[in-house]
Design a protein around this motif. Structure first.
Motif, PDB file in Angstrom:
ATOM      1  N   ARG A   1     -10.863  -3.764   6.031  1.00 11.59           N
ATOM      2  CA  ARG A   1     -10.725  -2.791   4.950  1.00 11.59           C
ATOM      3  C   ARG A   1     -10.652  -1.392   5.549  1.00 11.59           C
ATOM      4  NH1 ARG A   1     -12.320  -4.735  -0.172  1.00 11.59           N
ATOM      5  NH2 ARG A   1     -13.048  -6.874  -0.103  1.00 11.59           N
TER       6      ARG A   1
ATOM      7  N   THR B   1     -10.288   2.738   4.118  1.00  9.18           N
ATOM      8  CA  THR B   1     -10.207   3.679   3.002  1.00  9.18           C
ATOM      9  C   THR B   1      -9.863   5.052   3.541  1.00  9.18           C
ATOM     10  OG1 THR B   1     -11.865   2.462   1.717  1.00  9.18           O
ATOM     11  CG2 THR B   1     -11.451   4.747   1.084  1.00  9.18           C
TER      12      THR B   1
ATOM     13  N   TYR C   1       1.258  -5.950  -2.684  1.00  6.40           N
ATOM     14  CA  TYR C   1       0.619  -5.225  -3.769  1.00  6.40           C
ATOM     15  C   TYR C   1      -0.145  -6.214  -4.644  1.00  6.40           C
ATOM     16  CZ  TYR C   1       3.513  -1.431  -2.096  1.00  6.40           C
ATOM     17  OH  TYR C   1       4.089  -0.492  -1.288  1.00  6.40           O
TER      18      TYR C   1
ATOM     19  N   TRP D   1      -1.545   7.389  -3.350  1.00  6.67           N
ATOM     20  CA  TRP D   1      -2.395   6.387  -4.003  1.00  6.67           C
ATOM     21  C   TRP D   1      -1.646   5.061  -4.167  1.00  6.67           C
ATOM     22  CZ3 TRP D   1      -0.737   4.103  -8.417  1.00  6.67           C
ATOM     23  CH2 TRP D   1       0.235   4.787  -9.161  1.00  6.67           C
TER      24      TRP D   1
ATOM     25  N   SER E   1      -1.966   1.881  -1.791  1.00  7.38           N
ATOM     26  CA  SER E   1      -3.086   0.942  -1.834  1.00  7.38           C
ATOM     27  C   SER E   1      -2.555  -0.477  -1.981  1.00  7.38           C
ATOM     28  CB  SER E   1      -4.017   1.271  -3.004  1.00  7.38           C
ATOM     29  OG  SER E   1      -4.628   2.528  -2.835  1.00  7.38           O
TER      30      SER E   1
ATOM     31  N   LYS F   1      -6.916  -4.479   3.983  1.00  9.01           N
ATOM     32  CA  LYS F   1      -6.839  -3.949   2.625  1.00  9.01           C
ATOM     33  C   LYS F   1      -7.012  -2.438   2.674  1.00  9.01           C
ATOM     34  CE  LYS F   1      -8.594  -4.400  -2.060  1.00  9.01           C
ATOM     35  NZ  LYS F   1      -9.479  -5.139  -2.987  1.00  9.01           N
TER      36      LYS F   1
ATOM     37  N   THR G   1      -7.266   1.114   0.794  1.00  7.01           N
ATOM     38  CA  THR G   1      -7.590   1.797  -0.455  1.00  7.01           C
ATOM     39  C   THR G   1      -7.386   3.283  -0.225  1.00  7.01           C
ATOM     40  OG1 THR G   1      -9.229   0.129  -1.058  1.00  7.01           O
ATOM     41  CG2 THR G   1      -9.339   2.256  -2.199  1.00  7.01           C
TER      42      THR G   1
ATOM     43  N   SER H   1      -8.013   6.814  -1.783  1.00 16.53           N
ATOM     44  CA  SER H   1      -8.835   7.469  -2.797  1.00 16.53           C
ATOM     45  C   SER H   1      -8.266   8.849  -3.111  1.00 16.53           C
ATOM     46  CB  SER H   1     -10.272   7.603  -2.293  1.00 16.53           C
ATOM     47  OG  SER H   1     -10.314   8.346  -1.096  1.00 16.53           O
TER      48      SER H   1
END
Lengths: 114, 114
Positions: free
Chosen positions: B10, B12, B39, B83, B86, B109, B111, B113
């Motif tokens: 992951r 971010t 997606y 964004w 993601s 993954k 993400t 923000s």
């Protein structure tokens, strides 16, 4: 333009019940076809591939079978589902079978086995 | 043995920040390498691929990747993420020759923000 359609979008099935998932490619003759399985949150594993009608090669044994009854159709099936069959099934096609080819994926079928 | 490792499950990042997703491969020769993006609840789409020539390859939506044989790496980069980036990103290895047998990494993954 080529399109790939998978059906159904999602299935909830009981352990021991049969399963049939389908995939159709339009706009491309004699594509190479593939079935992939993706465990929830996991990576993809190739299950089968086919380079021509009636010919299917198995890559991984998961108590599943595949068939290619028509040039544009690829079917994944089993007579008895297991809990371990749950996941996301993706059909893909490529123009040729060479290693550098781009794969074009369908939107997938989410299978839940209870 | 052939393998692909994505060490970060992951990642971010903030919108507008730069991005690097890491990929390490194991292959005795010069591999074919791909980055695919998935997606939510969809199939996979190709971002870019490498099989020879300039080690920096450009892809769609501002993505690029750099192949390094000495480091056995194929890292994905983007200068400024949005964004909509993601998603889950898969690094993929293909062996040269024969039918398209792809080896997928575990996926990262991403993400973004706001």
């Amino acid at each position: 333009a080529q399109t790939i359609h998978q059906w159904p979008v999602a299935e909830i099935k009981a352990v021991g019940s049969p399963l049939s998932l389908g995939c159709t490619i339009k706009g491309k003759s004699s594509p190479n076809l593939y079935w992939y399985w993706q465990a929830t949150g996991g990576t993809l594993q190739q299950l089968f591939y086919s380079i021509t009608v009636g010919q299917v090669e198995s890559v991984v044994q998961l108590n599943l079978s595949a068939s290619r009854p028509k040039d544009d159709q690829f079917i994944l099936s089993t007579e008895k589902l297991l809990l371990s069959h749950s996941g996301f099934y993706l059909c893909a096609w490529s123009r040729l079978g060479s290693s550098a080819e781009t794969l074009y994926f369908g939107s997938g079928t989410r299978l839940t086995v209870l | 043995a052939q393998s692909v490792t994505q060490p970060d499950a992951r990642v971010t990042v903030s919108e507008g920040a730069s991005l690097q997703l890491r990929c390490k491969y194991s292959y005795s020769g010069t591999p074919y390498l791909f980055w695919y993006v998935q997606y939510p609840r969809q199939g996979l789409q190709l971002l870019l691929k490498y099989y020879s020539g300039d080690p920096v390859v450009q892809g769609v939506n501002g993505f690029e990747a750099e192949f390094s044989k000495s480091n056995s790496s194929f890292h994905l980069r983007k200068a400024s993420v949005h964004w909509s980036d993601s998603a889950v990103y898969f690094c993929v290895l293909s062996n040269q020759g024969g039918s398209a047998k792809l080896i997928f990494g575990e996926g990262t993954k991403l993400t973004v923000s706001s």
